[in-house]
Enzyme design. Sequence first.
Site, PDB file in Angstrom:
ATOM      1  N   ILE A 117       0.844  -1.194   0.000  1.00 12.77           N
ATOM      2  CA  ILE A 117       0.000   0.000   0.000  1.00 12.77           C
ATOM      3  C   ILE A 117       0.876   1.241   0.000  1.00 12.77           C
ATOM      4  CG2 ILE A 117      -1.757   1.297   1.297  1.00 12.77           C
ATOM      5  CD1 ILE A 117      -2.848  -1.318   2.316  1.00 12.77           C
ATOM      6  N   ALA A 160       4.666   4.101   2.628  1.00 13.87           N
ATOM      7  CA  ALA A 160       4.097   2.846   2.126  1.00 13.87           C
ATOM      8  C   ALA A 160       4.264   1.760   3.179  1.00 13.87           C
ATOM      9  CB  ALA A 160       4.808   2.419   0.840  1.00 13.87           C
ATOM     10  N   LYS A 161       3.614   0.666   2.997  1.00 14.66           N
ATOM     11  CA  LYS A 161       3.833  -0.519   3.835  1.00 14.66           C
ATOM     12  C   LYS A 161       3.350  -1.736   3.088  1.00 14.66           C
ATOM     13  CE  LYS A 161       5.320  -1.219   8.107  1.00 14.66           C
ATOM     14  NZ  LYS A 161       6.216  -0.287   8.842  1.00 14.66           N
ATOM     15  N   GLY A 162       3.930  -2.874   3.424  1.00  9.34           N
ATOM     16  CA  GLY A 162       3.480  -4.116   2.808  1.00  9.34           C
ATOM     17  C   GLY A 162       3.421  -5.203   3.852  1.00  9.34           C
TER      18      GLY A 162
END
Length: 436
Positions: free
Chosen positions: A80, A125-127
Amino acid sequence: MIIMESETKTPSCEAPVESGEALELNPWHQAMEQLERAGAQMRMEPLVLERLRHCKRILTVSVPVRMDDGSLAVFEGYRIQHNLDRGPAKGGIRYHPQVSLDEIKALAFWMTMKCAVVNLPYGGAKGGVVCDPKKMSLGEVERLTRRYTSEISIIIGPDKDIPAPDVNTNEQIMAWMMDTYSMNIGYSCPGVVTGKPIEAGGSLGRREATGRGVFYVTRELANVRGFDLRKAPVIIQGFGNVGSNAAKIFAEHGCKVVGVSDVGGGLYDAKGLDIEDIAAYRSKHDTIAAYSKAEHIGVDPFLEVPCDILIPCAMENQITHRNAPKIKAKYIIEGANGPTTNEADRILNARGVMLVPDILANAGGVTVSYFEWVQDIQAYFWSEKDINARLQDIIVKAFREVYDLAQKERTDMRMAAFMVGLSRLAKTVRIRGTFP
Ligand code: GLU
């Protein structure tokens, strides 16, 4: 949703309809509540606020993995990008059974805020992948990582979005990510992820950076509040990358770390724990819980142990309305992301406990990630001394900015950090305008 300049709006957290405690524990709901609170306090223009209520890109991927027994398991993964206004998106990847879309959205939003607070030229962002790497073999984790990287490679890249380690991911996993991305494009691209091993384009000091940043923030706090850090008992929740390195660095600087814990339980010694010995023990065991040379404390009572400084370095939602009234610490430094709920924040503020928020306190990690990315792009590497000195400059400057604003506005440090980050972000959004 159409919004006019003059309008304001209630939180648009697309969270499921939840109430009470479930809402208190929903990270996206909490993140949006923090945004609304800061936006209102700053009288931020509705258009900027509205932009930040939405994640720019949300990618959900299915990750098929051939397991060692020959079966096929399909995992769900996310990447994201919350915001890209100030530069490429930046943020870690976590592997955990409790990963959810709302959690990753919140963590991506906090990355946007964190990068703005310490003034890095990045968005957030992050995943994550919903999996339990502790129950998987190394080969399974490698295949999961390579396939997940391939799936998200449509949106990552050194100019677009740069992943890094987070909960349950490490240097080896970053090396596999870098290798997979490089194989797919046909040449080596170290700048696509940070937190890599030195041999694969990593940076000196990156491994310790988050813990070191936590220490610099705490030392600066002691300076401005006028107390002797070496006489202030410290307890640290979590003994992963952040907690264990923070514990080592505090101990190296002559501080008294009286408590440390991990998922198995906590250890306590009023005279100060031998952190090197505990770290050596941990390298041979899954948990520190059975270490014999300290008093044992359960996971829940651990946060309520007497101390001056409490450093949560584990997961979200550790300090809630349930334990906030019982916490003895005078200061809380958030090494983890989102460890304190908003409800707990209100209780702690009312009790006069001072909290340094995650988006400032744990920004050391992404700061050295930024150095790693710059070094990779230039193919010119710096000494560890340089890296730590530059890290200290950035963290101390950001701390002072936030602390001074909190004093001036008579507000808490989380609010002040949001104000610093949001005003920086708002300037960029304003000057870039809205496309088309
Ligand atoms: N996962 C870390 C964080 O939450 C580091 C992110 C990065 O280095 O990009 O800040």
